[in-house]
Enzyme design. Structure first.
Site, short mmCIF file in Angstrom:
data_model
loop_
_atom_site.label_atom_id
_atom_site.label_comp_id
_atom_site.label_asym_id
_atom_site.label_seq_id
_atom_site.Cartn_x
_atom_site.Cartn_y
_atom_site.Cartn_z
N GLU A 180 25.26 47.93 42.29
CA GLU A 180 26.21 47.41 41.28
C GLU A 180 27.20 46.49 41.88
OE1 GLU A 180 29.35 48.28 38.71
OE2 GLU A 180 28.02 49.35 37.56
N CYS A 198 34.21 45.86 37.04
CA CYS A 198 33.16 44.92 37.26
C CYS A 198 32.57 44.58 36.12
CB CYS A 198 31.81 45.89 38.10
SG CYS A 198 32.26 45.90 39.90
#
Length: 530
Positions: free
Chosen positions: A267, A301
């Site tokens: 990720e 994120c």
């Protein structure tokens, strides 16, 4: 421009920070590490004060952890699935029972506000409960269609990879530390884990609670140190690697994993867009945008960095949003009355400052924030809203990873979708509208691994039955849901043939067998069989 509310507070004086400053606690947690290569002092980003001098791991420590974990895996994979699942369900309760001390650690190490620290605790608990409840459904052997009815019995089993390496980030030091490892151990793997060296205590306490829930100590090993040394050595010795961090580092991890022909899930970064459509509830969208853009000081994120707002509601939305941003409570305090804390490091502060200064120098307008707040602490920066950002500005398409968002006006939805899909990333997106059906239609046209309608990131983040991860340069693989656990197993097919072989037999020629097979295949199609 700097009207945000400041709350002068010293977290050292807050009794809730006592757990995070208790040296006996810190020594106990440090004792969980495989680390003999010296020490490193960690610091609280909100205050600059030292937290702990912690042992650092070297290559021999990683190799020792690997040997221990591999030995443990032979017994662990034979542990009944129900017993592994029971550990996770006990862990769910322990995490919630110890939520105050976990919040103390997360805040002390990361500098984030308490409400965002609690998000991590809730996510860990939900993840443990989900996989604990779903273990049988997700991992039990499954019957599959055999080649021929009755004659061929086919099944699929799930074989653990073996040893999983987890390299977790500083921005969510609790949740990202253990949420990826929970399905790994449930699937029968063991783990060697490197939390970020800026925030190891949160991870260590989370792992310690796993031990208290019944996980054998050797099943989950923790090492501490720089990624270039410790992280690389982990990748060279495990059977699968799970990494969360920057796209730049993710490319290195992927290359190292590819060289060894092992799998990885990554990720990575994002430049996430939020679309406010013409029929959006302006007040609700403005309130949601504050959370979507400035949770954890934008060091998330999946946080929003680009806001595309329809002409019809642009002025009203900007007024509502900027007003809320200017009223945000920014502080080093650890109480629930704080909306945003500090950045994690000088490097992050420099990136944020550079992006804002560059944009302003090239003509962008600051609607709120716009400068560092040294009066609050060395690593504070105001929640900042920019208007008039253009492609030549660095913050236009580069990930800031801080409390900075750019506003853009659009004329129609197809234009907004096109602009939202520009760039190399595809991690998260958000759509705001009163017509949720239309919101889902727009969401389906966005290039992003997760899209939230009338939320910023929490709806998908908290829906742990759904996959979470990035498209394009935002990553590979998924956490959460069935995908989040199946990445840690190798599917194995076992087929048992009865009565007749799948070949010419009993005096039938190969040519005649081929004709019989042709007839059988046609019949199976007519019967509707796959």
């Amino acid at each position: 421009m700097s009207e945000q509310t400041s709350i002068p507070a010293d977290p050292e004086l807050d009794p809730r920070a006592s757990y995070a400053t208790d040296q006996s606690v810190i020594r106990r947690l440090a004792g969980l590490l495989h680390a003999t290569a010296g020490t490193k002092t960690t610091y609280a980003p909100a205050t600059g004060q030292p937290i702990a001098e912690l042992p650092i791991s070297g290559v021999p420590d990683v190799r020792a952890a690997v040997r221990s974990a591999r030995k443990a895996q032979r017994a662990w994979k034979g542990t009944a699935l129900a017993d592994r699942a029971a550990i996770l369900l006990r862990y769910h309760d322990l995490v919630l029972d110890h939520r105050h001390e976990l919040s103390d650690l997360v805040q002390r190490e990361s500098g984030k506000a308490r409400k965002q620290a609690f998000e991590e605790i809730a996510h860990v608990a939900m993840t443990a409960r989900y996989y604990g409840r779903k273990a049988t459904e997700l991992l039990s052997p499954q019957r599959k269609l055999g080649m021929f009815p009755v004659l061929t019995r086919a099944e699929q089993r799930f074989v653990p990879k073996g040893l999983v390496g987890i390299i977790s980030p500083w921005n969510y030091p609790l949740s990202m530390a253990v949420s990826d490892g929970i399905p790994a151990v449930l699937a029968g793997n063991t783990v060697v884990h490197k939390p970020d060296s800026q925030t190891p205590l949160s991870a260590l306490r989370a792992v310690e609670l796993l031990y208290e829930a019944g996980l054998p100590r050797d099943v989950w090993q923790v090492v501490n140190g720089e990624g270039s040394v410790v992280g690389s050595e982990i990748i060279q010795n495990v059977d699968y690697v799970c990494f969360t961090g920057s796209t730049k580092t993710g490319r290195i991890v992927a290359k190292q994993a590819g060289d060894r022909l092992i799998g990885c899930s990554l990720e990575l970064g994002g430049k996430n867009p939020m679309l406010v459509l013409r029929d959006a509830d302006v007040q609700r969208a403005a309130e949601g945008a504050v959370r979507a853009c400035f949770a954890s000081a934008g060091q998330l994120c999946v946080s929003m960095e680009r806001l595309y707002v329809a002409d019809q509601v642009y002025d009203a939305f900007v007024a509502a949003f900027v007003g809320r941003v200017k009223r945000m409570r920014v502080s080093a305090g650890t109480g629930w009355d704080v909306d945003m804390g500090s950045l994690i490091s000088q490097a992050q502060l420099e990136t944020v400052s550079r992006h804002v200064d560059d944009a302003v120098a090239k003509g962008a307008k600051v609607l709120a924030g716009g400068k560092a707040r040294a009066d609050l602490g060395a690593l504070f920066y105001e929640p900042t809203v920019l208007e008039g950002v253009t492609p030549e500005m660095e913050c236009f398409d580069a990930e800031t990873f801080g409390p900075v968002v750019s506003l853009y006006r659009f004329a129609d939805e197809s234009e907004a979708i096109q602009r939202a899909n520009e760039g190399e990333y595809g991690l998260n997106a958000s759509v705001w509208t009163r017509d949720t059906r239309r919101g889902r239609i727009v969401a389906a046209q966005l290039i992003a691994g997760t899209v939230n309608v009338n939320e910023g990131y929490a709806a998908t983040f908290g829906s742990v039955d759904t996959p979470m991860g990035g498209m394009r340069s935002s990553g590979l693989g998924r956490r959460q849901g069935v995908e989040g656990i199946r990445r840690y197993v190798d599917p194995q097919a076992i087929a048992t043939q009865r009565l007749l072989p799948i070949a010419a037999s009993h005096g039938v020629s190969d040519e005649a067998y081929a004709e019989l097979m042709t007839t059988a295949l046609r019949v199976l199609k007519k019967l509707g069989r796959a």
